[in-house]
Design a protein around this motif. Structure first.
Motif, short mmCIF file in Angstrom:
data_model
loop_
_atom_site.label_atom_id
_atom_site.label_comp_id
_atom_site.label_asym_id
_atom_site.label_seq_id
_atom_site.Cartn_x
_atom_site.Cartn_y
_atom_site.Cartn_z
N GLU A 103 1.76 -4.28 13.81
CA GLU A 103 2.37 -5.40 13.07
C GLU A 103 1.62 -5.70 11.77
OE1 GLU A 103 5.08 -6.77 13.53
OE2 GLU A 103 5.65 -6.70 15.64
N GLN A 104 1.03 -4.69 11.15
CA GLN A 104 0.27 -4.94 9.93
C GLN A 104 1.13 -5.51 8.81
OE1 GLN A 104 -1.29 -1.07 8.73
NE2 GLN A 104 0.46 -0.73 7.38
N LYS A 105 2.42 -5.20 8.82
CA LYS A 105 3.29 -5.66 7.74
C LYS A 105 3.85 -7.05 8.00
CE LYS A 105 4.76 -1.04 6.25
NZ LYS A 105 5.92 -0.13 6.05
N ARG A 106 4.20 -7.37 9.26
CA ARG A 106 4.86 -8.65 9.55
C ARG A 106 3.89 -9.76 9.94
NH1 ARG A 106 10.06 -7.56 13.28
NH2 ARG A 106 8.46 -6.94 14.80
N LEU A 107 2.74 -9.40 10.48
CA LEU A 107 1.79 -10.40 10.96
C LEU A 107 1.28 -11.35 9.89
CD1 LEU A 107 0.20 -11.49 13.39
CD2 LEU A 107 -1.54 -9.74 12.93
N PRO A 108 0.94 -10.88 8.68
CA PRO A 108 0.41 -11.81 7.68
C PRO A 108 1.33 -12.99 7.37
CG PRO A 108 -0.03 -9.56 7.00
CD PRO A 108 0.87 -9.47 8.21
N ALA A 109 2.63 -12.76 7.27
CA ALA A 109 3.55 -13.85 6.98
C ALA A 109 3.54 -14.89 8.09
CB ALA A 109 4.97 -13.31 6.78
N MET A 110 3.45 -14.42 9.34
CA MET A 110 3.41 -15.34 10.48
C MET A 110 2.13 -16.17 10.45
SD MET A 110 1.76 -15.49 13.67
CE MET A 110 1.95 -16.88 14.78
N LEU A 111 0.98 -15.52 10.21
CA LEU A 111 -0.29 -16.24 10.17
C LEU A 111 -0.37 -17.18 8.97
CD1 LEU A 111 -2.77 -13.38 11.20
CD2 LEU A 111 -1.97 -15.31 12.60
N ASP A 112 0.23 -16.76 7.84
CA ASP A 112 0.21 -17.61 6.65
C ASP A 112 1.06 -18.86 6.82
OD1 ASP A 112 -1.50 -15.92 5.33
OD2 ASP A 112 0.08 -14.86 4.24
N GLU A 113 2.01 -18.83 7.74
CA GLU A 113 2.78 -20.02 8.07
C GLU A 113 2.06 -20.86 9.12
OE1 GLU A 113 7.11 -21.41 9.95
OE2 GLU A 113 6.51 -19.30 10.03
N ALA A 114 1.52 -20.21 10.13
CA ALA A 114 0.96 -20.94 11.27
C ALA A 114 -0.37 -21.61 10.95
CB ALA A 114 0.79 -19.99 12.45
#
Length: 309
Positions: free
Chosen positions: A39-50
């Motif tokens: 999930e290297q591509k999708r994980l940052p957006a999730m963490l940047d929101e959470a």
């Protein structure tokens, strides 16, 4: 068997520390467990929101604290490096990486993370960020309402789950997915044994620590239908489960085939139910949790009154 290294995390300075146990006293108000496989591509957006959202909650309430535990499920990409960068930025007190040596499946990753977290409540959510993270507030409110009904609030057994099918839900889902999900729901109730839950598969579920202590140690399914098993165990024990409408969108980049996933989930579900009905799998309820089920006003040996959820 899992390697010992899976239960050790590195802090922002590279020092290795052991993960705690779910059966220790809670040290945080909330743990967020995120299973991640390539999930290297999708994980940052999730963490940047959470993470900024959780920070705002902590600023508004000095008694609120949190951690995010990302479980790298044997990824072959740079998922671990992504998490390490967030640990260095946010500190290991807030972001921790659990790195599994082999791929065990989403359910196995969630279980391992839940069994090693510090929160008085435990949320597991998907790495793709499909559910708007601010909907956590709705789940927290459900837990709060349940907590108010018992004398010893740290003892409460309750689960709140995100739902894409609630009448008030604003989920954006394709017609094909909606049809398949309706058929799947009938199967979940008849074969899986989970009654009255319209969306068992939404990756946004909140457990009180007591509820987590009850269901996660007995979880056997590590891949396709682990959500159904957790809810099945909770219903067997009489744990209240509340469905909460959440905002959800399909995120590009999924590695799953819908047809294959449905087939595998149905197979896992049938096997799961057979194993419980035949006695092959036992539902082991920890003694102190059993006391809570029998007497909601039972006082545990260890409670933390300084943590606000």
């Amino acid at each position: 068997a899992s390697g010992d290294g899976e239960y050790v995390f590195s802090d922002e300075r590279g020092r290795r520390e052991p993960f705690p146990s779910l059966f220790d006293a809670p040290q945080k108000a909330l743990s967020v467990v995120v299973p991640a496989y390539n999930e290297q591509k999708r994980l940052p957006a999730m963490l940047d929101e959470a993470l900024p959202y959780l920070e705002r909650l902590a600023e508004l309430d000095s008694a609120f604290s949190y951690e995010v535990v990302v479980v790298d499920d044997g990824s072959s990409d740079r998922t671990a490096d992504v998490v390490i960068a967030y640990t260095q930025r946010w500190t290991a007190d807030k972001v921790r990486l659990m790195r599994l040596t082999r791929n065990v499946g989403k359910g196995g990753a969630v279980k391992r993370g839940a069994l090693r977290c510090r929160g008085a409540a435990i949320l597991f959510c998907d790495a793709d960020g499909a559910t708007r993270f601010s909907d956590l507030q709705k789940l927290r409110q459900c837990i709060r309402e349940t907590r108010q009904e018992v004398e010893h609030q740290d003892d409460v057994l309750a689960i709140a789950i995100g739902s894409r099918y609630h009448l008030e839900s604003s989920a954006e889902r394709s017609i094909v997915r909606k049809f398949i999900s309706k058929v799947f729901n009938v199967y979940v109730e008849v074969v899986g044994g989970v009654k009255g839950i319209r969306d068992t598969q939404c990756g946004f579920k909140l457990f009180t620590r007591r509820a987590a202590q009850l269901v996660f140690p007995s979880q056997h399914v590590e891949r396709w239908s682990f959500d159904v098993e957790l809810l099945y165990l909770a219903q067997r024990a009489g744990v209240p489960i509340t469905e909460v409408p959440v905002q959800w969108v399909e995120i590009a980049g999924s590695k799953l085939s819908i047809v294959k996933a449905i087939f595998n989930m149905m197979s896992d579900m049938a096997l799961m139910r057979f194993n419980y009905l035949s006695g092959t799998w036992a539902f082991q309820v920890p003694e102190h949790v059993r006391l809570t089920i029998a007497d909601p006003h039972h006082s545990p040996a260890v409670r933390s009154h300084s943590i606000s959820f």
